[in-house]
Design a protein around this motif. Structure first.
Motif, PDB file in Angstrom:
ATOM      1  N   GLN A  84      65.049  25.538  64.714  1.00 36.28           N
ATOM      2  CA  GLN A  84      64.148  24.933  63.730  1.00 36.28           C
ATOM      3  C   GLN A  84      64.399  23.423  63.624  1.00 36.28           C
ATOM      4  N   PHE A  85      65.672  23.031  63.651  1.00 34.66           N
ATOM      5  CA  PHE A  85      66.025  21.610  63.551  1.00 34.66           C
ATOM      6  C   PHE A  85      65.433  20.844  64.735  1.00 34.66           C
ATOM      7  N   SER A  86      65.480  21.453  65.922  1.00 33.49           N
ATOM      8  CA  SER A  86      64.937  20.766  67.109  1.00 33.49           C
ATOM      9  C   SER A  86      63.413  20.670  67.022  1.00 33.49           C
ATOM     10  N   ILE A  87      62.789  21.612  66.296  1.00 31.20           N
ATOM     11  CA  ILE A  87      61.324  21.583  66.169  1.00 31.20           C
ATOM     12  C   ILE A  87      60.903  20.485  65.181  1.00 31.20           C
TER      13      ILE A  87
ATOM     14  N   ILE B 266      64.577  23.123  71.411  1.00 30.53           N
ATOM     15  CA  ILE B 266      65.533  24.048  72.038  1.00 30.53           C
ATOM     16  C   ILE B 266      64.878  25.429  72.073  1.00 30.53           C
ATOM     17  N   PRO B 267      64.661  26.004  73.287  1.00 29.06           N
ATOM     18  CA  PRO B 267      64.012  27.320  73.335  1.00 29.06           C
ATOM     19  C   PRO B 267      64.831  28.356  72.566  1.00 29.06           C
ATOM     20  N   HIS B 268      64.109  29.343  72.018  1.00 26.90           N
ATOM     21  CA  HIS B 268      64.735  30.348  71.156  1.00 26.90           C
ATOM     22  C   HIS B 268      65.986  30.972  71.793  1.00 26.90           C
ATOM     23  N   GLY B 269      65.849  31.420  73.048  1.00 28.50           N
ATOM     24  CA  GLY B 269      66.966  32.114  73.700  1.00 28.50           C
ATOM     25  C   GLY B 269      68.186  31.211  73.831  1.00 28.50           C
TER      26      GLY B 269
END
Ligand SMILES: NC(=O)c1ccc[n+]([C@@H]2O[C@H](COP(=O)([O-])OP(=O)(O)OC[C@H]3O[C@@H](n4cnc5c(N)ncnc54)[C@H](O)[C@@H]3O)[C@@H](O)[C@H]2O)c1
Length: 351
Positions: A240-243, A251-254
């Motif tokens: 969330q912070f990267s979004i 940062i992709p979820h995985g």
């Protein structure tokens, strides 16, 4: 069901349905890449979707419209062929059309094979909130064919691989039903860069069987199923912070969950006496495949604020995690202090 040949796995299932009552919903990428598979359904008659943005009510409406147009009755069948986005959204359309019709999941990404297609969760994002609307509605069958992975981009392989790592940490699963060969040790031997995809199949199987066991014991996530949240408290905050931070790449979820697992394994060592060797092995693996996270230690205050707002917390403002005592020994509902969270972020950012 695992298969070597997707057509022969599907045909016995299809034989139970009137051919005019079968609708295919196929991921656009899969449709364009997998020529051979098209022979199985004689050209796409279904719907295609490709990105997380398509996990919406509009897509569900388009699938409902297609089902109506084709006159699908309660005896119809929906076959969903694609990644987790497609199986989640198509499964939800199947759950709600005429109060539920049969569906079959054919996962084509590693993540959908090891996670999204097992456990019966279907759903869509709503008003910016992930998986906010949904239903527990398992498919009649999930058909897993590892051949799909030949065309899967490396980034997507890594995303699914993270879920296998998670299962290796939380479950004492045996690979090929050999009690002496745990998923974690098999993972340590597997090299994603050089080894053939067929060698991944026993690991995928161990993962699916483990998830099936967990879900059978707690289908509605009232207790045990929370073990599957390992890595997610720190991971979600990082994602969330990267979004929301435009200076960072998303940062992709995985990947975020993998970093989250490093932080939560650090806390598992500190709080529950998990062996340090587990943390070292995990850290090495994460750095090798995923590199270091882009965030800085000074971001940890903002990350902790995000953790406090996590929907998994049982009480407002507290931070709740699943930790591990060792391989295959998860412990749910571990409340951690802000100071402990800070320390874990510091460990992660010092890699
Ligand atoms: N239901 C559950 O229990 C559950 C569990 C975990 C994740 N999920 C959901 O799964 C979704 C993520 O799924 P995903 O990682 O599969 O992403 P995805 O469905 O978006 O697929 C990733 C990309 O790979 C492409 N693709 C699919 N198969 C391919 C193939 N064989 N070759 C080449 N490209 C291919 C897709 O077009 C897409 O661009 C998220 O929405 C998440 O919420 C659900």
């Amino acid at each position: 069901m695992f298969c070597k040949d997707i057509q022969s796995a599907l045909l016995p299932i299809l034989s139970h349905y009137d051919p005019d009552q079968v609708v295919w919903i196929v991921d656009e990428q899969v449709h364009s890449l997998s020529g051979d598979f098209q022979g199985c359904y004689g050209g796409v008659t279904g719907y295609e979707t490709i990105s997380e943005d398509d996990k919406s009510l509009q897509t569900v409406e388009r699938i409902w419209d297609l089902l109506l147009e084709k006159g699908i009755t309660r005896r119809g069948l929906l076959v969903a062929v694609g990644g987790g986005v497609l199986t989640d959204v198509a499964g939800f359309a199947a759950a709600t059309y005429r109060r539920g019709i049969d569906w079959v999941a054919v996962p084509t990404t590693l993540l959908a094979m090891v996670d999204a297609s097992t456990g019966g969760k279907t759903g869509i994002n709503y008003k910016g909130m992930k998986n906010m609307i949904g239903a527990f509605y398992p498919p009649e069958e999930t058909i897993i064919w590892s051949g799909w992975l030949e065309t899967l981009p490396a980034k997507e392989m890594l995303s699914g691989f993270g879920e296998i790592v998670k299962m290796g940490l939380i479950e004492p699963s045996a690979v090929n039903h050999q009690p002496s060969d745990r998923l974690w040790e098999a993972l340590m031997r597997y090299d994603l860069d050089t080894m053939p995809i067929e060698d991944l199949t026993p690991l995928i199987k161990a993962c699916v069987e483990a998830k099936e066991r967990i879900v059978a014991a707690d289908p509605k996530e009232e207790g045990l199923r929370k073990v599957l949240n390992f890595g997610h408290t720190f991971g979600h905050a990082l994602e969330q912070f990267s979004i929301i931070n435009s200076q960072l790449s998303i940062i992709p979820h995985g990947h975020a969950v993998l970093y989250g697992m490093v932080a939560e394994t650090y806390l598992s060592v500190v709080k529950l006496g998990c062996p340090k060797e587990v943390l070292q092995q995990l850290t090495q693996m994460v750095i090798h495949y995923y590199g270091k996270p882009e965030c800085k230690c000074s971001d940890r205050g903002k990350l902790i604020e995000l953790m406090k707002r996590d929907k998994k917390n049982e009480h407002a403002g507290e931070i709740n995690c699943t930790l591990v005592r060792g391989i295959g020994e998860p412990v749910i509902n571990q409340v951690i202090t802000e100071a402990e969270a800070e320390e874990a972020w510091e460990y992660l950012f010092s890699l």
